[in-house]
Design a protein around this motif. Sequence first.
Motif, short mmCIF file in Angstrom:
data_model
loop_
_atom_site.label_atom_id
_atom_site.label_comp_id
_atom_site.label_asym_id
_atom_site.label_seq_id
_atom_site.Cartn_x
_atom_site.Cartn_y
_atom_site.Cartn_z
N LYS A 110 0.84 -1.20 0.00
CA LYS A 110 0.00 0.00 0.00
C LYS A 110 0.87 1.25 0.00
O LYS A 110 0.62 2.21 -0.75
N TYR A 173 -0.17 3.24 10.73
CA TYR A 173 -0.87 2.33 9.81
C TYR A 173 -2.27 2.87 9.52
O TYR A 173 -2.68 2.98 8.36
N ASP A 174 -3.01 3.21 10.58
CA ASP A 174 -4.39 3.69 10.40
C ASP A 174 -4.42 5.00 9.62
O ASP A 174 -5.26 5.18 8.74
N TRP A 177 -3.19 4.26 5.76
CA TRP A 177 -4.10 3.42 4.98
C TRP A 177 -5.47 4.09 4.85
O TRP A 177 -6.03 4.17 3.75
N ASN A 178 -6.01 4.57 5.97
CA ASN A 178 -7.38 5.09 5.97
C ASN A 178 -7.44 6.55 5.52
O ASN A 178 -8.04 6.86 4.48
N ASP A 179 -6.84 7.44 6.30
CA ASP A 179 -6.98 8.87 6.01
C ASP A 179 -6.31 9.26 4.70
O ASP A 179 -6.91 9.94 3.86
N CYS A 181 -4.67 7.24 2.13
CA CYS A 181 -4.91 6.47 0.90
C CYS A 181 -6.39 6.37 0.56
O CYS A 181 -6.81 6.72 -0.55
N ASP A 182 -7.18 5.87 1.51
CA ASP A 182 -8.58 5.59 1.20
C ASP A 182 -9.41 6.85 1.00
O ASP A 182 -10.41 6.82 0.27
N TRP A 183 -9.00 7.95 1.64
CA TRP A 183 -9.82 9.16 1.55
C TRP A 183 -9.13 10.30 0.82
O TRP A 183 -9.61 10.77 -0.20
N MET A 269 -17.35 11.96 5.14
CA MET A 269 -16.91 10.57 5.16
C MET A 269 -17.98 9.66 5.78
O MET A 269 -18.24 8.56 5.28
N ARG A 273 -19.78 6.54 3.95
CA ARG A 273 -19.76 5.19 4.55
C ARG A 273 -21.18 4.65 4.72
O ARG A 273 -21.43 3.47 4.47
#
Length: 419
Positions: A110, A173-174, A177-179, A181-183, A269, A273
């Motif tokens: 990632k 990590y959180d 990956w979340n803030d 990459c995903d958003w 967000m 979701r």
Amino acid sequence: ETEDLDYFYPTAVLETGYDILFFWVARMIMLGIENTGQVPFRTVFLHGLIRDATGAKMSKTRGNTLDPLELIEQFGTDALRFALTTGTAPGNDLRFGENRLEAARNFANKVWNASRFVISGLDGESGLDGWHDLPSVEHREDRWIVSRLDRVTVEVNESLRNFELGDAQQKLYDFFWNDYCDWYIEMAKLRLRSGGGPSPLPTLAHVLERTLRLLHPFMPFITEEIWQNLRSKLPQEGDDSESIMVAEYPTADSPRADAQAEEEIGLVMQAIRAVRNTRAQLRIPAGQRLEAQIEANGMQGPIEEEAEVIRALSRVEPLHIVAGGSSSNDLPKGVTLVVNPLIVHLPLEGVVDLSAEQERLRSELEDCLKNLDRVEKLVSNPNFREKAKPEVVETEEARLQDLKERQQHLNEILEQLAG
């Protein structure tokens, strides 16, 4: 009395396993005091033992040992380091299996893929001056990710000061990956395609570069490779370190906190979701667009400005945004999602077979109730709580909570479809 002894003795921290405290650590202290008059270290940081996936101690006679060289060949050095040091508290034993290694390898992939996207976007681009310090951050999405970055930087530094290495890695990590990459990257892609407003590229580069430095102690090889490539595409700003290894570790002495941006983007967000979860629950194909109406209830400005993000990331079209209380009472049958203060209406007539969907959900609810009854009896059984391993009890309690939430969610959807 030598120069080396004067430089290296005493040290500050000894890192070791708890199983040799008396056999090794105590003797080091006694010998140090006897020979030099000083204790050799003031802090002892204890790590746990590495056990196999079932919790048994690794030994050659059991045949449950893992060869680190083979693991490096299969998963990569950084993945092995990350898997060994994340998700555990100081002094606690670690259950180690291939699932942890696969998760760490996925995270390394990632990081690599997200970095490749950012670096490829920097090729031949102008307007990157100021990327290192971002003296002026205007766009709401940029303010949000910078605020989140500084918050995580403070938390990671605090965790490291307290020797909570696993906690520091989990936070990184959180966040990544979340803030990021995903958003944020998904939001930035929409802005890059439209070409409107301030470019997200300086912020993309700023956040990536600082996150790489935060990650470097845990994943040194991949972060060095990416950092060198990233810096080569950017104007020379900040320190001119030749390696990420000697670059300054990020701090946030004056955090660029932006509570308003965090609240507004957080609301966007949550709405996305909620729509995604409903699509998954009702098995609506990802490629099928849904109509949606949002009652903004005082948040009309931010929601309208982020409307394209909502459309693209939740796959809704058309999207109607209205002031609170102005929606009509004769909306087609569907689902109403409350994302306080927003109210999202999803008309579903003609999209799904409502009768068949209600029947399927009732069947799911029936299965859920059966499992809930079984797990409730198990968890409330004193014999089970007394004889089962603590981790087994914890797993069943978590399963019970999940089933309760599942039951509530199914009941809510059935009520809405019936209405």
